[in-house]
Every structure is written in structure tokens, then in C-alpha cells.
Design an enzyme around this catalytic site. Structure first.
Site, mmCIF file in Angstrom:
data_model
loop_
_atom_site.group_PDB
_atom_site.id
_atom_site.type_symbol
_atom_site.label_atom_id
_atom_site.label_comp_id
_atom_site.label_asym_id
_atom_site.label_seq_id
_atom_site.Cartn_x
_atom_site.Cartn_y
_atom_site.Cartn_z
ATOM 1 N N ASN A 165 -2.052 -0.110 7.461
ATOM 2 C CA ASN A 165 -1.374 -1.409 7.632
ATOM 3 C C ASN A 165 -0.499 -1.999 6.411
ATOM 4 O O ASN A 165 -0.321 -3.194 6.478
ATOM 5 C CB ASN A 165 -2.498 -2.361 8.133
ATOM 6 N N LYS A 208 0.745 -1.195 0.047
ATOM 7 C CA LYS A 208 0.058 -0.046 -0.174
ATOM 8 C C LYS A 208 1.013 1.185 0.038
ATOM 9 O O LYS A 208 2.047 1.085 0.139
ATOM 10 C CB LYS A 208 -0.746 0.009 1.316
ATOM 11 N N GLU A 212 -9.256 -10.383 -7.783
ATOM 12 C CA GLU A 212 -8.439 -9.235 -7.594
ATOM 13 C C GLU A 212 -7.319 -9.221 -8.527
ATOM 14 O O GLU A 212 -7.016 -8.186 -9.283
ATOM 15 C CB GLU A 212 -7.772 -9.259 -6.309
ATOM 16 N N TYR A 241 -12.207 -2.665 -3.285
ATOM 17 C CA TYR A 241 -12.595 -2.651 -1.862
ATOM 18 C C TYR A 241 -14.480 -2.571 -1.977
ATOM 19 O O TYR A 241 -14.957 -2.188 -0.994
ATOM 20 C CB TYR A 241 -12.076 -1.563 -1.119
ATOM 21 N N HIS A 277 -1.804 -5.603 1.572
ATOM 22 C CA HIS A 277 -2.929 -6.138 1.350
ATOM 23 C C HIS A 277 -2.663 -7.660 0.736
ATOM 24 O O HIS A 277 -1.815 -7.891 -0.005
ATOM 25 C CB HIS A 277 -3.991 -5.570 0.150
HETATM 26 P P1 DAT Z 1 -7.724 -7.156 5.371
HETATM 27 O O1 DAT Z 1 -6.971 -5.934 4.589
HETATM 28 O O2 DAT Z 1 -7.036 -7.766 6.483
HETATM 29 O O3 DAT Z 1 -8.163 -8.114 4.254
HETATM 30 P P2 DAT Z 1 -10.284 -6.046 5.482
HETATM 31 O O4 DAT Z 1 -10.673 -6.696 4.032
HETATM 32 O O5 DAT Z 1 -11.462 -6.509 6.482
HETATM 33 O O6 DAT Z 1 -8.959 -6.444 6.101
HETATM 34 O O7 DAT Z 1 -10.301 -4.507 5.313
HETATM 35 C C1 DAT Z 1 -9.496 -3.903 4.249
HETATM 36 C C2 DAT Z 1 -8.744 -2.611 4.782
HETATM 37 O O8 DAT Z 1 -9.512 -1.654 5.523
HETATM 38 C C3 DAT Z 1 -7.902 -3.066 5.886
HETATM 39 O O9 DAT Z 1 -6.571 -3.629 5.636
HETATM 40 C C4 DAT Z 1 -7.749 -1.733 6.743
HETATM 41 C C5 DAT Z 1 -8.977 -1.216 6.190
HETATM 42 N N1 DAT Z 1 -9.904 -1.373 7.467
HETATM 43 C C6 DAT Z 1 -10.445 -2.277 7.885
HETATM 44 N N2 DAT Z 1 -11.103 -2.206 9.029
HETATM 45 C C7 DAT Z 1 -10.869 -0.997 9.580
HETATM 46 C C8 DAT Z 1 -11.187 -0.283 10.345
HETATM 47 N N3 DAT Z 1 -11.987 -0.695 11.488
HETATM 48 N N4 DAT Z 1 -10.838 1.036 10.703
HETATM 49 C C9 DAT Z 1 -9.884 1.545 9.608
HETATM 50 N N5 DAT Z 1 -9.617 0.925 8.389
HETATM 51 C C10 DAT Z 1 -10.148 -0.498 8.559
HETATM 52 MG MG MG Z 2 -9.723 -8.014 2.789
#
Ligand code: DAT
Ligand code: MG
Length: 169
Positions: free
Chosen positions: A131, A28, A145, A68, A134
Site C-alpha cells: 500500500n 514504502k 515515529e 511496527y 505509511h
Molecule cells: P496503516 O498503515 O493504515 O496505519 P496499520 O498500522 O493497521 O495500517 O498496519 C500497518 C501496515 O501493515 C499496513 O499499512 C499494511 C500492513 N497490513 C495491515 N493489515 C494487514 C493485513 N490484514 N494483511 C497484510 N498486511 C496488512
Molecule cells: Mg498504522
């Protein structure tokens, strides 16, 4: 006899095809800005997974909204799209046995405060909204994807010299 041969054939085919599992991993904008591209790629390389596609690009909001789409109703979605489109990213495709599940383990939990030490997020970042990397969460998501970020020609089939030292078959 025929049954045994067919079963063996099935097992061999299954083993061969699962070594070809693919996942979509993307560094990212914060990972790029913090100079972590090499370290993240190194983890996947050292593990033994095979790099089959990689590019460096500044993604549009439109592309990120598609990527997303499942999270569109979440309160953090606008911030997520803004952050993800704030600079260049490194989308990649990695191939190998169980690469989707293992890739997620290597990344660590979504929120770095819950990511184990030794994982990429556990070692290299602090907040869920930054974080750094991805990874696809299922084979189906990975295929979607990969299709979204790469054309078929951009994904390269090749045989690394190390392959027979990584897999027993
Ligand atoms: P992952 O990236 O582990 O698959 P995800 O698909 O649930 O997690 O979410 C996509 C991204 O969105 C994640 O990497 C960071 C952001 N995200 C997820 N939950 C969040 C939250 N509660 N607050 C802020 N950003 C968040
Ligand atoms: Mg995810």
C-alpha cells in the site's frame, strides 16, 4: 480584563502551536520501486504542508520491528517486516495544521480496496500488503515515529515564503 487577555493569549498560542503539528510519512519500498516518490511528495507540497525532514535509506529489519512493534502479534507481521526491508524507503516529516489527521485522509484507508478515489492509496495501489505509503495515526504515534527515524538535528525548522498565503494567522 486579565481573564480576557489570558484567554486571547491562550487562543493565539494554541493556534500557533497547532500549525506546528508534525506527522511521519514514509514512502514504502513499492512506492520507491514504482517511481511514485515525486507524486506522493507533490500531494503534500501542493496541499500546503511543510516538509521539515526527508531522507532516502534502506531500513534494517531491527528498525522496522521497532516501528511496527504494536503489530508484532499479527499473522502478517513477518511478511510486513520482510516487505518493508526489501528496498529503500523515503521517511519524511511534514508539518502543518491538523497534519496527522489530514495526512491519514490523504493516504486513504489501510486496504486500498476501501480507499476512496482521490486518495493516494485509492489512486495508486491495489493490495493491503503493497500500500505504498505509511502515515502516523495520532500525534503521540507521530512523535514516537519521528524520534525513531530522525535525530533532532535532521528535523529542520524554517519558514516557507508561502506561509502567510496558506494560514490566516
Ligand atoms: P496503516 O498503515 O493504515 O496505519 P496499520 O498500522 O493497521 O495500517 O498496519 C500497518 C501496515 O501493515 C499496513 O499499512 C499494511 C500492513 N497490513 C495491515 N493489515 C494487514 C493485513 N490484514 N494483511 C497484510 N498486511 C496488512
Ligand atoms: Mg498504522
Amino acid at each position: 480584563m486579565i481573564c480576557t487577555v489570558l484567554t486571547l493569549f491562550y487562543i493565539v498560542l494554541k493556534t500557533m502551536s497547532s500549525n506546528k503539528e508534525r506527522t511521519f510519512i514514509m514512502i514504502k519500498p513499492d512506492g520507491v520501486q514504482r517511481g511514485l516518490v515525486g507524486r506522493i511528495i507533490k500531494r503534500f507540497e501542493s496541499k500546503g504542508f511543510k516538509l521539515v525532514a526527508l531522507k532516502f535509506m534502506w531500513p534494517s529489519e531491527e528498525l522496522l520491528k521497532k516501528h511496527y512493534a504494536d503489530l508484532a502479534s499479527r499473522p502478517f507481521f513477518p511478511g510486513l517486516v520482510k516487505y518493508m526491508s526489501s528496498g529503500p524507503v523515503v521517511p519524511m516529516v511534514w508539518e502543518g495544521l491538523n497534519v496527522v489527521k489530514t495526512g491519514r485522509f490523504m493516504l486513504g484507508a489501510t486496504d486500498p480496496k476501501d480507499s476512496n478515489p482521490g486518495t493516494i492509496r485509492g489512486d495508486l495501489c491495489i493490495q493491503v500488503g503493497r500500500n505504498i505509503v505509511h502515515g502516523s495515526d495520532s500525534v503521540e504515534a507521530a512523535n514516537k515515529e519521528i524520534d525513531l527515524w530522525f535525530t533532532p538535528k535532521e528535523v529542520v525548522s524554517w519558514t516557507p515564503a508561502s506561509e502567510t498565503w496558506i494560514y490566516e494567522n
